[in-house]
Design an enzyme around this catalytic site. Structure first.
Site, PDB file in Angstrom:
ATOM      1  N   ASN A   1     -17.895  -1.114   5.337  1.00  0.00           N
ATOM      2  CA  ASN A   1     -18.888  -0.980   6.647  1.00  0.00           C
ATOM      3  C   ASN A   1     -18.431  -2.009   7.636  1.00  0.00           C
ATOM      4  OD1 ASN A   1     -20.850   1.184   6.662  1.00  0.00           O
ATOM      5  ND2 ASN A   1     -20.880   0.728   4.501  1.00  0.00           N
TER       6      ASN A   1
ATOM      7  N   ARG B   1     -29.921  -9.129 -13.910  1.00  0.00           N
ATOM      8  CA  ARG B   1     -30.608  -7.801 -14.733  1.00  0.00           C
ATOM      9  C   ARG B   1     -29.498  -7.022 -15.325  1.00  0.00           C
ATOM     10  NH1 ARG B   1     -36.099  -7.932 -14.141  1.00  0.00           N
ATOM     11  NH2 ARG B   1     -36.369  -5.734 -14.764  1.00  0.00           N
TER      12      ARG B   1
ATOM     13  N   HIS C   1     -10.833 -23.098   0.777  1.00  0.00           N
ATOM     14  CA  HIS C   1     -10.136 -24.261   0.946  1.00  0.00           C
ATOM     15  C   HIS C   1     -10.517 -25.467  -0.155  1.00  0.00           C
ATOM     16  CE1 HIS C   1      -8.802 -23.916   5.234  1.00  0.00           C
ATOM     17  NE2 HIS C   1      -9.865 -23.249   5.366  1.00  0.00           N
TER      18      HIS C   1
ATOM     19  N   ALA D   1     -27.530  -8.407  -1.284  1.00  0.00           N
ATOM     20  CA  ALA D   1     -27.092  -9.020  -0.046  1.00  0.00           C
ATOM     21  C   ALA D   1     -27.158 -10.732  -0.002  1.00  0.00           C
ATOM     22  CB  ALA D   1     -28.119  -8.501   1.127  1.00  0.00           C
TER      23      ALA D   1
END
Length: 215
Positions: free
Chosen positions: A74, A173, A104, A150
């Site tokens: 997306n 979970r 890095h 998220a």
């Protein structure tokens, strides 16, 4: 825009292969602005994929990005490979996800710019769902059928069919065949999963490539 137009864009991108993409599979759609990668890079996209607006692909001259069939990337996703990124079939990736097989190095007292990179290939199994804004770092290996919540910061090895969440991310979970979730069965299992993650991260830190990253 209409799906037929997105498919036409995919066909056009496929016809340019291997100038910008090594392969673009049949039925793949580009649903927004195309950010063309550098020419003659090894980027392969499977059949029936959906590439959203402003998705960014970046490789070195020798590294590879491989996207499976029916994958959706997306808006605003970034895929940066100095070695390899592999994404299995039927993976759904939310907006603004960053998948980078390089990070890095950092030592106090000086800036990061000239300290080199840790580099290790990333593998994401089939049927994984990655939530908006997640970061997946070098050496990550995500088992099939897992979910990444998220805004998670993911590094390390995770088994199949688990919910991965947090910063740093851990397996929270177990995902059952009916789609419901249950708590990880025991502290021993949780320690095993965390141990895999920590061991992989330690190995990456010990063997991190000194190259300057994507060229």
């Amino acid at each position: 825009m209409l799906p037929w137009f997105w498919r036409m864009k995919g066909l056009f991108v496929g016809l340019t292969s291997p100038l910008f993409f090594e392969r673009v599979g049949r039925g793949t759609q580009f649903t927004g602005r195309i950010r063309w990668p550098m020419p003659f890079r090894r980027i392969r996209i499977g059949c029936g994929a959906m590439i959203g607006h402003d998705v960014h692909f970046q490789t070195s001259r020798t590294s590879r990005i491989t996207i499976g069939d029916r994958v959706s990337l997306n808006t605003g996703c970034h895929l940066v490979a100095s070695e390899a990124i592999s994404i299995g079939d039927n993976v759904a990736v939310g907006e603004y996800v960053s998948i980078r097989d390089q990070e890095h190095k950092f030592m106090p007292g000086t800036g990061v710019r000239d300290q080199g990179f840790k580099i290790a290939a990333i593998k994401i199994g089939a049927n994984v769902w990655i939530g908006r804004g997640a970061y997946i770092g070098p050496g990550s290996d995500i088992g099939p059928g897992s979910i990444i919540a998220a805004n998670s910061v993911v590094r390390g090895v995770f088994p199949e069919h688990v919910l991965i969440a947090g910063a740093p991310a851990t397996a929270r979970r177990k995902i059952l065949p009916d789609g419901k979730t249950m708590a990880i069965a025991s502290e021993a299992m949780l320690d095993h999963v965390s141990g895999q993650t920590n061991a992989r991260n330690s190995n990456i830190a010990a063997t991190g490539n000194e190259r300057s990253g994507v060229e």
